[in-house]
Write an enzyme that holds these catalytic residues in place. Structure first.
Site, short mmCIF file in Angstrom:
data_model
loop_
_atom_site.label_atom_id
_atom_site.label_comp_id
_atom_site.label_asym_id
_atom_site.label_seq_id
_atom_site.Cartn_x
_atom_site.Cartn_y
_atom_site.Cartn_z
N GLU A 10 0.88 -1.17 0.00
CA GLU A 10 0.00 0.00 0.00
C GLU A 10 0.91 1.21 0.00
O GLU A 10 1.56 1.50 1.01
CB GLU A 10 -0.89 0.01 1.25
CG GLU A 10 -1.81 -1.19 1.39
CD GLU A 10 -2.90 -1.22 0.35
OE1 GLU A 10 -3.26 -0.16 -0.19
OE2 GLU A 10 -3.40 -2.33 0.06
N CYS B 105 -3.12 8.72 3.24
CA CYS B 105 -2.75 8.26 1.90
C CYS B 105 -3.90 8.46 0.93
O CYS B 105 -3.70 8.54 -0.28
CB CYS B 105 -2.37 6.79 1.96
SG CYS B 105 -3.62 5.81 2.81
P1 NAP Z 1 8.15 5.28 4.64
O1 NAP Z 1 9.23 6.23 4.95
O2 NAP Z 1 8.18 4.58 3.33
O3 NAP Z 1 8.15 4.21 5.83
C1 NAP Z 1 7.20 3.19 5.90
C2 NAP Z 1 7.72 2.07 6.76
O4 NAP Z 1 8.81 1.42 6.12
C3 NAP Z 1 8.25 2.53 8.12
O5 NAP Z 1 7.88 1.59 9.10
C4 NAP Z 1 9.75 2.53 7.90
O6 NAP Z 1 10.48 2.39 9.08
C5 NAP Z 1 9.90 1.30 7.04
N1 NAP Z 1 11.15 1.21 6.30
C6 NAP Z 1 11.99 2.21 5.92
N2 NAP Z 1 13.02 1.70 5.22
C7 NAP Z 1 12.84 0.36 5.16
C8 NAP Z 1 13.55 -0.72 4.57
N3 NAP Z 1 14.68 -0.52 3.89
N4 NAP Z 1 13.08 -1.98 4.71
C9 NAP Z 1 11.92 -2.19 5.38
N5 NAP Z 1 11.19 -1.21 5.95
C10 NAP Z 1 11.64 0.05 5.84
O7 NAP Z 1 6.72 5.96 4.74
P2 NAP Z 1 6.18 6.92 5.90
O8 NAP Z 1 6.92 8.20 5.78
O9 NAP Z 1 6.14 6.23 7.21
O10 NAP Z 1 4.66 7.13 5.46
C11 NAP Z 1 4.22 8.08 4.53
C12 NAP Z 1 3.94 7.45 3.18
O11 NAP Z 1 3.10 6.31 3.34
C13 NAP Z 1 3.21 8.37 2.25
O12 NAP Z 1 3.81 8.34 1.00
C14 NAP Z 1 1.79 7.79 2.19
O13 NAP Z 1 1.10 8.04 0.99
C15 NAP Z 1 2.03 6.35 2.40
N6 NAP Z 1 0.85 5.71 2.99
C16 NAP Z 1 0.12 4.84 2.24
C17 NAP Z 1 -0.99 4.23 2.78
C18 NAP Z 1 -1.82 3.26 1.99
O14 NAP Z 1 -2.63 2.55 2.59
N7 NAP Z 1 -1.66 3.17 0.68
C19 NAP Z 1 -1.37 4.50 4.09
C20 NAP Z 1 -0.61 5.39 4.83
C21 NAP Z 1 0.50 6.00 4.26
P3 NAP Z 1 11.13 3.67 9.84
O15 NAP Z 1 10.00 4.53 10.27
O16 NAP Z 1 11.85 3.06 10.97
O17 NAP Z 1 12.01 4.33 8.82
#
Ligand code: NAP
Length: 523
Positions: free
Chosen positions: A255, A294
């Protein structure tokens, strides 16, 4: 306070200093988190062999009862969750409710629909298939829960709902899970897991949490596990591209982000119900959770003749929204989640400004209510205007209270612009022109996970553009990640493996007798 990790059935201190979680209004440190010292291999093996095995020994109905008990625990602690949301996310009451009450509702919903599967432990799909002239040798399809663990990697914006929308279908399916919440807002997820563990609702190993970086987590997943990821497109690519995940063909649901559109019908003039409903929904989407959803409206597509009126109406409504410290009851919109997100928002607005003009939202003149602008992480609600529907507005997702008006000259152009999002979670169409509604749905349906149609007959009854309900699909193709979540019992498919039976009719019938039918998934 250190957020200890719960793995292998015990709370473990992390090693090292950990990463601070902060209050985005006052800047204070609230807690520390880290995954240093966690043995992910051992944690996943414990979840598979103890947690999933124990859950699989239970029926769907028994697991559904556990979900109901979890919801009761969450409801009992709701006030604490609101307090944590206010401190760690800068959430207003409405923001916290959207996340926390959404989580409780989702758990209860899956408890209710899960009970209907009764005392069975696997699923049958479709009818018997004749494979021989005599009818002695037949075929059919069954689905069994995967015998691995579910791994949840979540985004920062929904620490409560993000837990339950993944955990409820996985637990109901019979899979233990390990959740890795996003580090900046891990506190609330951590507290909810702690409450469930304390209540002793689930078998040993059914629930694990690791806060902090993912480190080598994905190097330990197997072909029996399921990864459910929510976050940005860039991180999604790293998860999908992990060498072990590729080698093992581990199932991955993504997602990701999305530049969702709201479309105003060509007939909708100022003062019409469709016009007014679009304006109201846009303002709500921009300000609820400070636009950190999102599913939030990022692109507002309006007939060229109405763009000035729409700009004025949205700007007028935004000017009445008090932005500041959510501890002040007059405040309707809080900050984004931390300084890093604030910087990312300002950079995103700057990128949009290379092709769009600002209609409302002056960062330099902005002063949050009851907060120090230097210490806090506020982004003023910002409305932009593009001259046409090509270019950067279809690419940049500013994850904050930011949306852009785009003019269109024909229904075909409106649909073409919506498609330029390259795959979105949701589009909403506000119109009383039935032919426009039908043609737009048919033009954009394949590139959207959900389409919300609002005409005068449903004014005030729509569940809303950005609101994800557990009975309907959440996910989207292309840029949105290509994943599918929720949609009632369909969510169980992610955690089950389908296999074809070919054999004696008596054996087929014996399997059918002890399985629940997936026919009810589509009712
Ligand atoms: P993110 O930076 O991509 O992080 C998401 C998750 O991935 C966090 O738990 C992060 O951990 C983890 N992560 C980071 N690097 C990783 C790696 N190399 N391997 C495995 N996991 C890793 O996103 P965010 O800033 O938390 O959230 C915002 C984004 O999420 C926005 O773009 C939004 O559109 C999207 N979103 C989508 C949905 C949906 O349902 N489609 C819902 C909510 C949000 P850390 O925090 O420890 O870095």
């Amino acid at each position: 306070m250190n957020l200890r990790n719960f793995v292998c059935g015990e709370w473990q201190e992390f090693s090292g200093a950990g990463v601070p979680l902060t209050d985005p209004v006052v800047g204070d440190e609230l807690a520390r988190a880290s995954s240093e010292g966690v043995d992910f291999g051992a944690a996943l093996e414990f979840a598979r062999t103890r947690g999933s095995a124990a859950l699989r020994a239970m029926s769907y109905r028994e697991r559904a009862e556990s979900l109901a008990k979890m919801a009761d625990v969450f409801a009992k602690n709701r006030d604490d969750y609101f307090r944590i949301s206010q401190q760690n996310l800068g959430a207003t009451q409405a923001d916290a409710s959207f996340d926390v009450d959404g989580a409780i509702y989702t758990n209860r919903y899956y408890a209710k629909i899960g009970r209907a599967l009764g005392e069975t432990k696997f699923l049958k799909e479709g009818a018997q298939i004749p494979l021989s002239k005599t009818g002695a040798f037949v075929g059919g399809h069954f689905l069994q829960p995967a015998k691995g663990a579910a791994i949840f990697i979540n985004a920062f914006n929904f620490p409560a709902w993000g837990l339950c929308e993944k955990a409820a279908p996985a637990l109901l399916s019979g899979l233990a899970f390990l959740i890795k919440p996003a580090t900046p807002t891990a506190w609330l997820t951590h507290r909810m897991v702690e409450d469930v563990v304390k209540a002793g609702i689930l078998p040993d190993g059914a629930i694990s949490i690791v806060c902090g970086a993912a480190r080598d987590l994905l190097d330990h997943v197997t072909e029996s596990d399921v990864i459910s990821f929510t976050g940005s497109t860039d991180t999604a690519a790293r998860v999908r591209g992990n060498a072990n995940v590729i080698r093992r063909s581990t199932r991955v649901n993504i997602e990701a982000d999305s530049v969702n559109s709201a479309i105003l019908g060509p007939e909708a003039a100022p003062g019409s119900p469709a016009f007014d409903l679009l304006i109201k929904e846009t303002v709500r989407e921009m300000t609820l959770k400070a636009g950190q959803k999102c599913t939030a409206i990022r692109r507002i597509l309006v007939p060229r003749a109405q763009i000035d009126a729409a700009a004025q109406a949205i700007a007028a409504a935004l000017s009445g929204v008090q932005v500041g410290n959510p501890r002040n009851p007059s405040v309707k919109m809080g900050p984004v989640v931390n300084k890093a997100q604030q910087t990312a928002c300002f950079e995103g607005i700057k990128r949009l400004q290379s092709e769009c003009s600002i209609v409302f939202g002056d960062r330099n003149a902005f002063q949050p209510v009851d907060a120090d602008a230097a210490k806090s992480a506020f982004v003023p609600p910002t409305l932009l205007r593009a001259e046409n529907g090509a270019g950067i507005v279809n690419e940049v997702e500013v994850f904050g209270p930011v949306a852009t008006l785009i003019p269109y000259d024909s229904p075909a152009e409106a649909a073409a612009i919506a498609r330029r999002g390259s795959g979105s979670l949701v589009a909403s169409i506000f119109s009383d022109d039935a032919a426009f509604l039908q043609s737009t749905i048919s033009e954009i349906g394949d590139l959207h996970g959900r389409i919300v149609v609002v005409d005068a007959s449903v004014a005030g009854q729509s569940t809303g553009h950005g609101n994800v309900v557990p009975s309907c699909l959440h996910g989207g193709p292309g840029r949105a990640g290509g994943g599918e979540e929720l949609a009632g019992l369909r969510a169980l498919f992610l955690y089950h493996r389908r296999w074809a039976f070919q054999g004696p009719v008596a054996q087929f019938n014996a399997l059918v007798d002890s399985a629940a039918s997936t026919a009810s998934f589509y009712e």
